[in-house]
Write a protein that holds these residues in place. Structure first.
Motif, PDB file in Angstrom:
ATOM      1  N   PHE A  11      41.686  32.277  49.644  1.00 10.86           N
ATOM      2  CA  PHE A  11      42.239  33.003  50.775  1.00 10.86           C
ATOM      3  C   PHE A  11      42.722  34.404  50.413  1.00 10.86           C
ATOM      4  O   PHE A  11      42.587  35.326  51.201  1.00 10.86           O
ATOM      5  N   ALA A  12      43.292  34.556  49.237  1.00  8.90           N
ATOM      6  CA  ALA A  12      43.960  35.813  48.903  1.00  8.90           C
ATOM      7  C   ALA A  12      43.227  36.667  47.882  1.00  8.90           C
ATOM      8  O   ALA A  12      43.424  37.869  47.844  1.00  8.90           O
ATOM      9  N   VAL A  13      42.387  36.046  47.050  1.00 11.26           N
ATOM     10  CA  VAL A  13      41.735  36.800  45.975  1.00 11.26           C
ATOM     11  C   VAL A  13      40.248  36.493  45.931  1.00 11.26           C
ATOM     12  O   VAL A  13      39.791  35.504  46.501  1.00 11.26           O
ATOM     13  N   SER A  14      39.529  37.365  45.271  1.00 12.96           N
ATOM     14  CA  SER A  14      38.106  37.115  45.044  1.00 12.96           C
ATOM     15  C   SER A  14      37.839  37.169  43.547  1.00 12.96           C
ATOM     16  O   SER A  14      38.441  37.954  42.822  1.00 12.96           O
ATOM     17  N   GLU A  15      36.923  36.326  43.088  1.00 10.45           N
ATOM     18  CA  GLU A  15      36.582  36.283  41.673  1.00 10.45           C
ATOM     19  C   GLU A  15      35.678  37.464  41.344  1.00 10.45           C
ATOM     20  O   GLU A  15      34.698  37.723  42.032  1.00 10.45           O
ATOM     21  N   VAL A  16      36.008  38.179  40.271  1.00 10.19           N
ATOM     22  CA  VAL A  16      35.240  39.353  39.869  1.00 10.19           C
ATOM     23  C   VAL A  16      34.234  38.983  38.786  1.00 10.19           C
ATOM     24  O   VAL A  16      33.103  39.459  38.797  1.00 10.19           O
ATOM     25  N   TYR A  25      38.396  36.416  35.901  1.00 10.65           N
ATOM     26  CA  TYR A  25      39.152  37.571  36.390  1.00 10.65           C
ATOM     27  C   TYR A  25      39.100  37.622  37.897  1.00 10.65           C
ATOM     28  O   TYR A  25      38.049  37.402  38.510  1.00 10.65           O
ATOM     29  N   TYR A  26      40.248  37.931  38.506  1.00  8.16           N
ATOM     30  CA  TYR A  26      40.386  37.951  39.962  1.00  8.16           C
ATOM     31  C   TYR A  26      40.971  39.276  40.424  1.00  8.16           C
ATOM     32  O   TYR A  26      41.679  39.953  39.685  1.00  8.16           O
ATOM     33  N   GLU A  27      40.690  39.597  41.694  1.00  7.62           N
ATOM     34  CA  GLU A  27      41.256  40.777  42.334  1.00  7.62           C
ATOM     35  C   GLU A  27      41.674  40.394  43.737  1.00  7.62           C
ATOM     36  O   GLU A  27      40.947  39.680  44.442  1.00  7.62           O
ATOM     37  N   SER A  28      42.849  40.860  44.171  1.00  4.65           N
ATOM     38  CA  SER A  28      43.331  40.532  45.502  1.00  4.65           C
ATOM     39  C   SER A  28      42.452  41.197  46.558  1.00  4.65           C
ATOM     40  O   SER A  28      41.833  42.227  46.307  1.00  4.65           O
ATOM     41  N   LYS A  29      42.386  40.588  47.721  1.00  6.46           N
ATOM     42  CA  LYS A  29      41.548  41.135  48.785  1.00  6.46           C
ATOM     43  C   LYS A  29      42.236  42.296  49.504  1.00  6.46           C
ATOM     44  O   LYS A  29      41.577  43.135  50.087  1.00  6.46           O
ATOM     45  N   ARG A  30      43.554  42.299  49.468  1.00  5.49           N
ATOM     46  CA  ARG A  30      44.301  43.384  50.118  1.00  5.49           C
ATOM     47  C   ARG A  30      45.073  44.183  49.081  1.00  5.49           C
ATOM     48  O   ARG A  30      45.314  43.710  47.977  1.00  5.49           O
ATOM     49  N   ASP A  31      45.499  45.382  49.457  1.00  6.15           N
ATOM     50  CA  ASP A  31      46.320  46.195  48.564  1.00  6.15           C
ATOM     51  C   ASP A  31      47.639  45.474  48.288  1.00  6.15           C
ATOM     52  O   ASP A  31      48.190  44.814  49.177  1.00  6.15           O
TER      53      ASP A  31
END
Length: 118
Positions: A11-16, A25-31
């Motif tokens: 829901f909150a992050v996407s796998e990079v 490694y993950y990055e959030s979908k929103r700032d």
């Protein structure tokens, strides 16, 4: 990774990506809050050990690069990444260290040890 973390990450992050050590490694979908950039983090494959993050992914984690760098060796002089060995039996110990024999080379004749109150 815990079950709850696996359930909520979609829901909150996407796998990079994943590195050669199995870290993901993950990055959030929103700032993130008021920083104006996305939050980046790593889930370690084994025990949490920051020294197991290769330099290519370290740059990405700390917002030095927008995309992770290639993990391929580019030059013959580049060595393979090794974890920090401080505090282990494989740690570097210079000549004269107590755990490396304890015998240092003789100092120059003008060396005089400091003594308190002297």
């Amino acid at each position: 990774m815990s079950f709850l973390h696996r359930l909520t990450t979609g829901f909150a992050v996407s796998e990079v990506g994943t590195d050669r050590f199995g870290n993901t490694y993950y990055e959030s979908k929103r700032d993130w809050l008021n920083y104006g950039r996305k939050r980046r983090y790593v889930m370690y494959a084994k025990a949490p050990d920051p020294t197991m993050v290769p330099p290519e992914w370290h740059c990405w984690l700390h917002h030095v690069t927008d995309q992770p760098l290639s993990e391929q060796k580019r030059y013959p002089w580049q060595m393979e990444h090794e974890p920090n060995r401080t505090g282990t039996a494989l740690a570097y110990r210079p000549p004269g260290h107590d755990h490396a024999g304890g015998q240092r080379q003789v100092a120059a004749g003008d060396y005089e040890a400091w003594t308190p109150g002297g």
